[in-house]
Design an enzyme around this catalytic site. Sequence first.
Site, PDB file in Angstrom:
ATOM      1  N   CYS A  61      -1.024   3.463  -6.136  1.00  0.00           N
ATOM      2  CA  CYS A  61      -1.625   2.309  -5.098  1.00  0.00           C
ATOM      3  C   CYS A  61      -2.961   2.790  -4.430  1.00  0.00           C
ATOM      4  O   CYS A  61      -2.808   3.517  -3.116  1.00  0.00           O
ATOM      5  CB  CYS A  61      -0.350   1.110  -4.349  1.00  0.00           C
ATOM      6  SG  CYS A  61      -1.118   0.155  -3.244  1.00  0.00           S
ATOM      7  N   GLY A 120       0.628  -1.454   0.138  1.00  0.00           N
ATOM      8  CA  GLY A 120      -0.360  -0.267   0.163  1.00  0.00           C
ATOM      9  C   GLY A 120       0.537   1.358  -0.287  1.00  0.00           C
ATOM     10  O   GLY A 120       0.076   1.933  -0.098  1.00  0.00           O
ATOM     11  N   GLY A 173       2.681   2.544  -1.917  1.00  0.00           N
ATOM     12  CA  GLY A 173       3.022   3.121  -3.960  1.00  0.00           C
ATOM     13  C   GLY A 173       2.146   4.892  -3.522  1.00  0.00           C
ATOM     14  O   GLY A 173       1.068   4.725  -3.490  1.00  0.00           O
TER      15      GLY A 173
END
Length: 347
Positions: free
Chosen positions: A186, A181, A183
């Site tokens: 993301c 998570g 990114g």
Amino acid sequence: MRIEEDLKLGFKDVLIRPKRSTLKSRSDVELEREFTFKHSGQTWSGVPIIAANMDTVGTFSMAKALATFGILTAVHKHYTVEEWQAFVQGASADVLKHVMVSTGTSDADFEKTQQILSQNPQLKFVCIDVANGYSEHFVQFVAKAREAWPQKTIIAGNVVTGEMCEELILSGADIVKVGIGPGSVCTTRVKTGVGYPQLSAVIECADAAHGLGGQIISDGGCTMPGDVAKAFGGGADFVMLGGMLAGHEESGGTIVEENGEKFMLFYGMSSESAMTRHVGGVAKYRAAEGKTVKLPLRGPVDNTARDILGGLRSACTYVGASRLKELTKRTTFIRVQEQENRIFNSL
């Protein structure tokens, strides 16, 4: 249900404390590292930064450009067997040394990767990549890959906790990819409520992996060169970058024009854009867990690579680390509530 009370930290929560140094110049710092991997027995040397295996980052063009800096590229899994063969035939041995073949975990993915590796034995790295590395199926696929490719260096992920890191290494992974998570494109954390602050994940997974003779990649969460330094300081052996390398000539994204200005599309690999491109849309049983953004064109990746490496060298000089390998031993993190003076950030 249970609650863990201990605080977990991301890169924004800390700074690296400076220490006395005998280094006279940033040029004295050696960023190359050498690893011999647990299962494959292969030895690799280079700068342990990796371009992410995303459509709009991990391209053949990116691999050629970054290899000149000793940086790796995890080439995305959507190139055909024929495209791989053409690339390998036209690439130097030094470029191929810095290339990873990415794969999913379906039977079709396995067969395709088998073809790529059998036709191009020069390729030494296989990156087995799924969003959720906690499934039994994934562990079994890693074991299957190790049996099929005993002399290849296998990367597996993503996970964020020590016990799963150990499980993957014991199942045949040489390197574990860490991050759920963090990114830039993301949205897993907001769509699912699942995740783990990246710095704490790196620290905990590095401890687990190193105890078994494995390595880890910090994947995601870096927004600037200082974050890369923090990831290495936290114990990461490699750092994978997506957003920091997106938007360049070599990134391979679609270019759009608005009001006379050109932008490049950059999207997460679980986004609606990615799923529409590769599987015809978002399946009825799932939600997209990524977003699409438009980035101003940033030109060749060379300048960005130099900026990242320069920042990393400078971090090493601030703590007296003459080699990147020493950075984690020389790192003391301090908890902070501010990172930078933002007075001119809007200009």
